[in-house]
Design an enzyme around this catalytic site. Structure first.
Site, short mmCIF file in Angstrom:
data_model
loop_
_atom_site.label_atom_id
_atom_site.label_comp_id
_atom_site.label_asym_id
_atom_site.label_seq_id
_atom_site.Cartn_x
_atom_site.Cartn_y
_atom_site.Cartn_z
N TYR A 183 -1.09 -0.79 10.48
CA TYR A 183 -1.28 -1.00 9.03
C TYR A 183 -0.04 -0.55 8.24
O TYR A 183 0.43 -1.26 7.35
CB TYR A 183 -2.53 -0.23 8.59
CG TYR A 183 -2.97 -0.48 7.17
CD1 TYR A 183 -3.66 -1.65 6.83
CD2 TYR A 183 -2.72 0.45 6.17
CE1 TYR A 183 -4.08 -1.87 5.53
CE2 TYR A 183 -3.14 0.24 4.87
CZ TYR A 183 -3.82 -0.91 4.56
OH TYR A 183 -4.23 -1.13 3.26
N SER B 178 0.86 -1.19 0.00
CA SER B 178 0.00 0.00 0.00
C SER B 178 0.89 1.23 0.00
O SER B 178 2.05 1.17 0.47
CB SER B 178 -0.85 0.01 1.28
OG SER B 178 -1.47 1.27 1.46
P1 NAP Z 1 -12.14 -5.04 1.68
O1 NAP Z 1 -13.08 -4.53 0.63
O2 NAP Z 1 -12.42 -4.79 3.10
O3 NAP Z 1 -11.95 -6.59 1.41
C1 NAP Z 1 -11.10 -7.34 2.21
C2 NAP Z 1 -11.46 -8.78 2.06
O4 NAP Z 1 -10.53 -9.53 2.85
C3 NAP Z 1 -12.85 -9.11 2.55
O5 NAP Z 1 -13.46 -10.03 1.68
C4 NAP Z 1 -12.57 -9.74 3.92
O6 NAP Z 1 -13.49 -10.74 4.32
C5 NAP Z 1 -11.26 -10.43 3.66
N1 NAP Z 1 -10.53 -10.71 4.89
C6 NAP Z 1 -10.19 -9.84 5.87
N2 NAP Z 1 -9.52 -10.48 6.83
C7 NAP Z 1 -9.44 -11.77 6.45
C8 NAP Z 1 -8.86 -12.92 7.02
N3 NAP Z 1 -8.22 -12.89 8.21
N4 NAP Z 1 -8.96 -14.10 6.35
C9 NAP Z 1 -9.62 -14.17 5.17
N5 NAP Z 1 -10.18 -13.12 4.57
C10 NAP Z 1 -10.10 -11.93 5.21
O7 NAP Z 1 -10.68 -4.44 1.43
P2 NAP Z 1 -9.89 -4.04 0.10
O8 NAP Z 1 -9.82 -2.58 0.08
O9 NAP Z 1 -10.37 -4.80 -1.07
O10 NAP Z 1 -8.43 -4.54 0.53
C11 NAP Z 1 -7.80 -5.67 -0.08
C12 NAP Z 1 -6.31 -5.53 0.12
O11 NAP Z 1 -5.85 -4.33 -0.53
C13 NAP Z 1 -5.89 -5.39 1.59
O12 NAP Z 1 -4.68 -6.06 1.77
C14 NAP Z 1 -5.70 -3.90 1.74
O13 NAP Z 1 -4.84 -3.59 2.79
C15 NAP Z 1 -5.13 -3.56 0.39
N6 NAP Z 1 -5.21 -2.14 0.05
C16 NAP Z 1 -6.41 -1.52 -0.07
C17 NAP Z 1 -6.45 -0.17 -0.39
C18 NAP Z 1 -7.74 0.60 -0.56
O14 NAP Z 1 -7.69 1.83 -0.72
N7 NAP Z 1 -8.89 -0.05 -0.54
C19 NAP Z 1 -5.24 0.54 -0.59
C20 NAP Z 1 -4.04 -0.14 -0.45
C21 NAP Z 1 -4.02 -1.48 -0.13
P3 NAP Z 1 -14.84 -10.40 5.17
O15 NAP Z 1 -15.64 -9.53 4.28
O16 NAP Z 1 -15.42 -11.73 5.41
O17 NAP Z 1 -14.38 -9.68 6.39
#
Ligand code: NAP
Length: 240
Positions: free
Chosen positions: A143, A131
């Site tokens: 984080y 990130s």
């Molecule tokens: P999100 O929409 O909250 O989706 C995260 C997914 O991961 C959800 O399906 C969640 O499941 C699942 N999850 C969380 N903890 C878990 C665990 N312990 N075991 C299995 N599944 C788990 O988040 P996102 O924004 O798509 O993020 C995805 C990745 O991108 C993350 O690593 C995040 O840090 C990274 N990222 C995101 C952004 C951003 O701006 N969105 C920026 C930089 C990096 P549940 O729904 O069942 O909880």
């Protein structure tokens, strides 16, 4: 065969769809079985697996089942993880551990589980999710630490696994429209529109990112064409 953790929502779900479009059978691993099943249902050859990415036994069990069914794992994309922000003096041990476990231990555990199969194949593509928060993010020391760790993990694993035909890279997304950033708007008491507009205005390309923006770069790094790229962290953030 590709394994995507956190594949039920957001960036992980977009990665599953994009890899499937490019012909991969995808194992969609998520904490919550329902969204994972919904994603898998729409993709040919995909399967849904309910597991906690931070739990070694559960992840190893999924990898065993995928290998028993498909015989190989070519691609791993560990996307699972949560945000639990708080000022450092108010950050609980639980906040700290939950974030470090879901992102860092989760990625490590998945890599360790697939490495024997990738080594035996002499081929593998691992794409980790860092990130822009790796450069620092106030109020989220857990984080920011985890995401900086992911960048270090990519470089160390690239050195270790390259001689076995396995590339390891990371993408570092900026502000992407997912549940994670929607929760950020709620925490700050802003509407999503205000929150997204402010993020867009602070970005060189003047827009926020989509899960598909990230999935496109992940798919490139996960594909055969990226065979001479390893140990890199590619920013997908609308900024230099
Ligand atoms: P999100 O929409 O909250 O989706 C995260 C997914 O991961 C959800 O399906 C969640 O499941 C699942 N999850 C969380 N903890 C878990 C665990 N312990 N075991 C299995 N599944 C788990 O988040 P996102 O924004 O798509 O993020 C995805 C990745 O991108 C993350 O690593 C995040 O840090 C990274 N990222 C995101 C952004 C951003 O701006 N969105 C920026 C930089 C990096 P549940 O729904 O069942 O909880």
């Amino acid at each position: 065969m590709a394994v995507v953790t956190g594949g039920g929502r957001g960036i992980g779900a977009a990665v599953c769809r994009r890899l499937a479009e490019e012909g991969a059978a995808v194992a969609v691993l998520d904490l919550d079985p329902e969204p994972a099943a919904q994603v898998a249902r729409t993709l040919p050859g995909a399967g849904a697996y309910a597991a906690d990415a931070g739990d070694r036994a559960e992840v190893e069990d999924v990898v065993r089942r995928v290998l028993a069914r498909h015989g190989r794992i070519d691609v791993l994309v560990p996307c699972a993880g949560v945000m639990r922000g708080a000022p450092v003096t108010e950050m609980t041990d639980q906040n700290w551990t939950e974030v470090l476990t879901s992102h860092l231990t989760g990625a490590f555990t998945a890599v360790r589980a697939v490495t024997p199969a990738m080594t035996a194949q002499g081929y593998g593509r691992i794409v980790l999710i860092s990130s822009i928060a790796a450069r620092g993010i106030a109020g989220h020391v857990n984080y920011g630490t985890a995401k900086a760790g992911i960048a270090g993990m990519a470089r160390s694993l690239a050195l270790e696994l390259g001689p076995r035909g396995v590339t390891v890279n990371a993408v570092a997304p900026g502000f992407i429209a997912t549940r994670m950033t929607r929760e950020g708007a709620e925490r700050r008491g802003r509407t999503w529109e205000e929150h997204a507009a402010q993020a867009a205005a602070g970005t060189t390309l003047r827009r926020i990112g989509t899960p598909e923006d990230v999935a496109a770069v992940v798919a490139f790094l996960a594909g055969a064409d990226a065979g001479y790229v390893t140990g890199q962290v590619i920013h997908v953030s609308g900024d230099p």
